[in-house]
Design a protein around this motif. Sequence first.
Motif, PDB file in Angstrom:
ATOM      1  N   ASP B  30       0.800  -1.220   0.000  1.00  0.00           N
ATOM      2  CA  ASP B  30       0.000   0.000   0.000  1.00  0.00           C
ATOM      3  C   ASP B  30       0.835   1.274   0.000  1.00  0.00           C
ATOM      4  O   ASP B  30       0.292   2.379  -0.048  1.00  0.00           O
ATOM      5  N   THR B  31       2.141   1.128   0.074  1.00  0.00           N
ATOM      6  CA  THR B  31       3.034   2.285   0.154  1.00  0.00           C
ATOM      7  C   THR B  31       3.978   2.283  -1.035  1.00  0.00           C
ATOM      8  O   THR B  31       4.553   1.233  -1.373  1.00  0.00           O
ATOM      9  N   VAL B  32       4.104   3.436  -1.665  1.00  0.00           N
ATOM     10  CA  VAL B  32       4.974   3.569  -2.833  1.00  0.00           C
ATOM     11  C   VAL B  32       5.972   4.693  -2.604  1.00  0.00           C
ATOM     12  O   VAL B  32       5.599   5.796  -2.185  1.00  0.00           O
ATOM     13  N   SER B  33       7.226   4.394  -2.860  1.00  0.00           N
ATOM     14  CA  SER B  33       8.291   5.401  -2.756  1.00  0.00           C
ATOM     15  C   SER B  33       8.967   5.539  -4.109  1.00  0.00           C
ATOM     16  O   SER B  33       9.083   4.563  -4.858  1.00  0.00           O
ATOM     17  N   TRP B  34       9.430   6.735  -4.395  1.00  0.00           N
ATOM     18  CA  TRP B  34      10.139   7.004  -5.646  1.00  0.00           C
ATOM     19  C   TRP B  34      11.569   7.434  -5.335  1.00  0.00           C
ATOM     20  O   TRP B  34      11.816   8.195  -4.386  1.00  0.00           O
ATOM     21  N   TYR B  35      12.495   6.946  -6.163  1.00  0.00           N
ATOM     22  CA  TYR B  35      13.899   7.274  -6.024  1.00  0.00           C
ATOM     23  C   TYR B  35      14.462   7.682  -7.378  1.00  0.00           C
ATOM     24  O   TYR B  35      14.046   7.161  -8.416  1.00  0.00           O
ATOM     25  N   GLN B  36      15.437   8.579  -7.335  1.00  0.00           N
ATOM     26  CA  GLN B  36      16.174   8.959  -8.534  1.00  0.00           C
ATOM     27  C   GLN B  36      17.588   8.409  -8.406  1.00  0.00           C
ATOM     28  O   GLN B  36      18.249   8.595  -7.382  1.00  0.00           O
ATOM     29  N   GLN B  37      18.056   7.707  -9.444  1.00  0.00           N
ATOM     30  CA  GLN B  37      19.416   7.184  -9.429  1.00  0.00           C
ATOM     31  C   GLN B  37      20.188   7.742 -10.606  1.00  0.00           C
ATOM     32  O   GLN B  37      20.001   7.307 -11.746  1.00  0.00           O
ATOM     33  N   ALA B  38      21.033   8.707 -10.343  1.00  0.00           N
ATOM     34  CA  ALA B  38      21.886   9.261 -11.376  1.00  0.00           C
ATOM     35  C   ALA B  38      23.025   8.289 -11.658  1.00  0.00           C
ATOM     36  O   ALA B  38      23.336   7.421 -10.831  1.00  0.00           O
ATOM     37  N   LEU B  39      23.648   8.431 -12.787  1.00  0.00           N
ATOM     38  CA  LEU B  39      24.715   7.522 -13.204  1.00  0.00           C
ATOM     39  C   LEU B  39      25.847   7.533 -12.176  1.00  0.00           C
ATOM     40  O   LEU B  39      26.342   8.593 -11.788  1.00  0.00           O
ATOM     41  N   GLU B  52      -2.876   7.630  -0.487  1.00  0.00           N
ATOM     42  CA  GLU B  52      -3.069   8.699  -1.477  1.00  0.00           C
ATOM     43  C   GLU B  52      -2.513  10.048  -1.026  1.00  0.00           C
ATOM     44  O   GLU B  52      -2.807  11.076  -1.647  1.00  0.00           O
ATOM     45  N   GLU B  53      -1.693  10.038   0.030  1.00  0.00           N
ATOM     46  CA  GLU B  53      -1.106  11.284   0.519  1.00  0.00           C
ATOM     47  C   GLU B  53       0.414  11.185   0.452  1.00  0.00           C
ATOM     48  O   GLU B  53       0.988  10.112   0.671  1.00  0.00           O
ATOM     49  N   GLU B  54       1.066  12.300   0.188  1.00  0.00           N
ATOM     50  CA  GLU B  54       2.522  12.341   0.245  1.00  0.00           C
ATOM     51  C   GLU B  54       2.924  12.336   1.717  1.00  0.00           C
ATOM     52  O   GLU B  54       2.640  13.293   2.457  1.00  0.00           O
ATOM     53  N   ARG B  55       3.593  11.273   2.139  1.00  0.00           N
ATOM     54  CA  ARG B  55       3.896  11.111   3.561  1.00  0.00           C
ATOM     55  C   ARG B  55       5.247  11.717   3.933  1.00  0.00           C
ATOM     56  O   ARG B  55       5.419  12.234   5.021  1.00  0.00           O
ATOM     57  N   GLN B  56       6.178  11.623   3.010  1.00  0.00           N
ATOM     58  CA  GLN B  56       7.504  12.160   3.291  1.00  0.00           C
ATOM     59  C   GLN B  56       8.134  12.567   1.978  1.00  0.00           C
ATOM     60  O   GLN B  56       7.871  11.954   0.940  1.00  0.00           O
ATOM     61  N   ARG B  57       8.996  13.596   2.017  1.00  0.00           N
ATOM     62  CA  ARG B  57       9.607  14.116   0.808  1.00  0.00           C
ATOM     63  C   ARG B  57      11.096  14.317   1.020  1.00  0.00           C
ATOM     64  O   ARG B  57      11.525  14.740   2.088  1.00  0.00           O
TER      65      ARG B  57
END
Lengths: 112, 112
Positions: B30-39, B52-57
Amino acid sequence: AQRVTQPEKLLSVFKGAPVELKCNYSYSGSPELFWYVQYSRQRLQLLLRHISRESIKGFTADLNKGETSFHLKKPFAQEEDSAMYYCALRGLTQGGSEKLVFGKGTKLTVNP
Amino acid sequence: DAGVTQSPTHLIKTRGQQVTLRCSPKSGHDTVSWYQQALGQGPQFIFQYYEEEERQRGNFPDRFSGHQFPNYSSELNVNALLLGDSALYLCASSFGLPTEAFFGQGTRLTVV
């Protein structure tokens, strides 16, 4: 601030040799430490977490709070261990901080 | 169970454009996190969605925004793309706290 340092960008060993991938962390609270592995053309996957105290694929890691380290070790490296290894920290706070903070990774190559 | 799925796998955009990346979590998560991985870098936390809420940024500008749908799937939107936004974008899903995060294969975004 939460920070994870993996001092070795590249590590090369021969098959059957011991291997140690270093990880040091900085965190003021009580951390939860992980090792993630990414094999060639595969997704990032959890290798082990310190609270479970498991040995996965022969790898172990002990959390040393005094030295703020969580080094990954294996007594006899295998060619299939060649991969990218990431150490990660998740802060445990009352508010439930859930983000993972990753190191830059160590590329392990096990030569035949 | 297909695990965490992300679409598209690759994307090329022009500087200044907007992009939307999609993620379907592992079944039961039920929880989705997004990550950016630069080269050459480890994954860096963008934000996390729960109920449906942004929990942490993380430390990303407002150009990065997201959404979570009632079926727990999620979107990552990036406006006014910069060349520096070129990276692998990873989605991770989990259930409960604390627990293992499962990662998708990622979306490779190239900004030209």
